[in-house]
Design an enzyme around this catalytic site. Structure first.
Site, short mmCIF file in Angstrom:
data_model
loop_
_atom_site.label_atom_id
_atom_site.label_comp_id
_atom_site.label_asym_id
_atom_site.label_seq_id
_atom_site.Cartn_x
_atom_site.Cartn_y
_atom_site.Cartn_z
N ASN A 67 0.82 -1.20 0.00
CA ASN A 67 0.00 0.00 0.00
C ASN A 67 0.86 1.26 0.00
OD1 ASN A 67 -2.57 -1.33 0.14
ND2 ASN A 67 -2.19 -1.73 2.31
N CYS A 76 -5.41 -7.24 -4.48
CA CYS A 76 -5.65 -6.01 -5.26
C CYS A 76 -6.03 -6.43 -6.67
CB CYS A 76 -4.41 -5.12 -5.26
SG CYS A 76 -4.63 -3.59 -6.23
N GLY A 77 -7.31 -6.49 -6.93
CA GLY A 77 -7.78 -6.96 -8.22
C GLY A 77 -7.41 -6.05 -9.38
N CYS A 224 -11.35 0.12 -6.46
CA CYS A 224 -10.74 -0.92 -5.62
C CYS A 224 -11.36 -2.24 -6.05
CB CYS A 224 -10.99 -0.65 -4.14
SG CYS A 224 -10.34 -1.96 -3.06
N GLY A 225 -10.55 -3.09 -6.67
CA GLY A 225 -11.09 -4.32 -7.23
C GLY A 225 -11.63 -5.28 -6.19
#
Length: 294
Positions: A67, A76-77, A224-225
């Site tokens: 992050n 994290c897609g 955000c995935g």
């Protein structure tokens, strides 16, 4: 400067991503480097996706996710779609199997340029999310912001998509809520021992919804995935939608989420390359020898 590592600045529907090529190296991107890289407006990001040599036979690479505050993320897609696009352009391959701290996942670049990522199976047990205390039904837990008799946000659904998520359901426009104010408080609420991603979600039909997310360790994000997946499965789980839904994210883009019969969640959407360069994984210093999109 230590041996420089190549990176690409990319985005997944506005989710700012740095894809760092750490293959063939024994070092890691340090938290200090992440913080320094994020401090530069040109390389400000939500997550670094560090591509390492594979650890497990049958996988293409090990992906470490960092992050913008230097902390680690489990999933994290949108960043995975950026990784797929970068590696597909380099190798010509279209299908990949990756390992992350959250487990093994597969991804595929389609002929139209869209990328699907199998985000795995969602988890709903309170210990698995995790929560600090037992809730037998995580479709709705006791948590609110605002006056007790007139809360602004309340009764979120909670789930894990590799990392913890809380989804607050609203009837009004998601932009009418001060997520920049509520997000930090909710992310760090004692009920979430590992902190949490906080999403406000408005269901607009049986197969469409709109969300905004305060991302754990990154703050407000244009996409955000994993939060999109968590919101989609929670909407289906609470009877608000079916198991196939199109989710509009703050950038205005749309992610297609399918919660398959085998319980795996597949996210499909685009990725975009912005520019590339090299940086020091220890300090975050980067060389402006970049190549950028027109």
């Amino acid at each position: 400067m230590a041996s420089a590592a190549p990176f690409a600045k990319m985005n997944g529907l506005g989710n700012a991503i740095v894809v760092a090529d750490m293959r063939g190296r024994a070092d890691r991107v340090t938290p200090e480097a992440a913080i320094a890289l994020n401090a530069d407006p040109a390389t400000k990001f939500d997550q670094i996706m560090a591509i390492h040599d594979p650890r497990t036979p049958g996988t293409a690479n090990y992906i470490e996710i960092i992050n913008s505050d230097g902390s680690k993320a489990q999933a994290c897609g949108n960043g995975m779609r950026c990784v797929v696009q970068a590696l597909a352009a380099e190798t010509g391959e279209k299908r990949f199997t990756f390992e992350t701290v959250a487990g093994i996942l597969t991804a595929e670049e389609h002929t139209d340029g869209l990328i699907s990522v199998d985000m795995g199976v969602p988890r709903f047990g309170w210990q698995d999310i995790p929560l600090a205390e037992e809730f037998r039904d995580t479709r709705m837990i006791e948590l609110q912001i605002g006056p007790i008799d007139a809360p602004v946000l309340h009764s979120p659904s909670v789930a894990s998509m590799g990392n913890p998520h809380a989804i607050f359901w609203v009837d009004n426009d998601v932009w009418s809520y001060a997520l920049d104010r509520f997000g930090p408080m909710l992310e760090n609420h004692p009920i979430f021992p590992e902190r949490a991603n906080i999403t406000i979600a408005q269901v607009t039909s049986r197969d469409t919804m709109t969300i905004r997310t305060w991302e754990r360790g990154a703050g407000l994000t244009l996409a955000c995935g994993s939060a999109t997946c968590a919101a989609a499965v929670s909407a289906a789980r609470t009877g608000r939608t079916g198991r196939n839904v199109s989710v509009t994210v703050p950038s205005g883009g749309v992610l297609a989420i399918e919660w398959r019969a085998d319980d795996h969640v597949v996210m499909t959407g685009p990725a975009e390359w912005e520019f590339s360069g090299t940086f020091d994984p220890a300090t975050g210093t980067w060389l402006r020898d970049t190549e950028s999109a027109a």
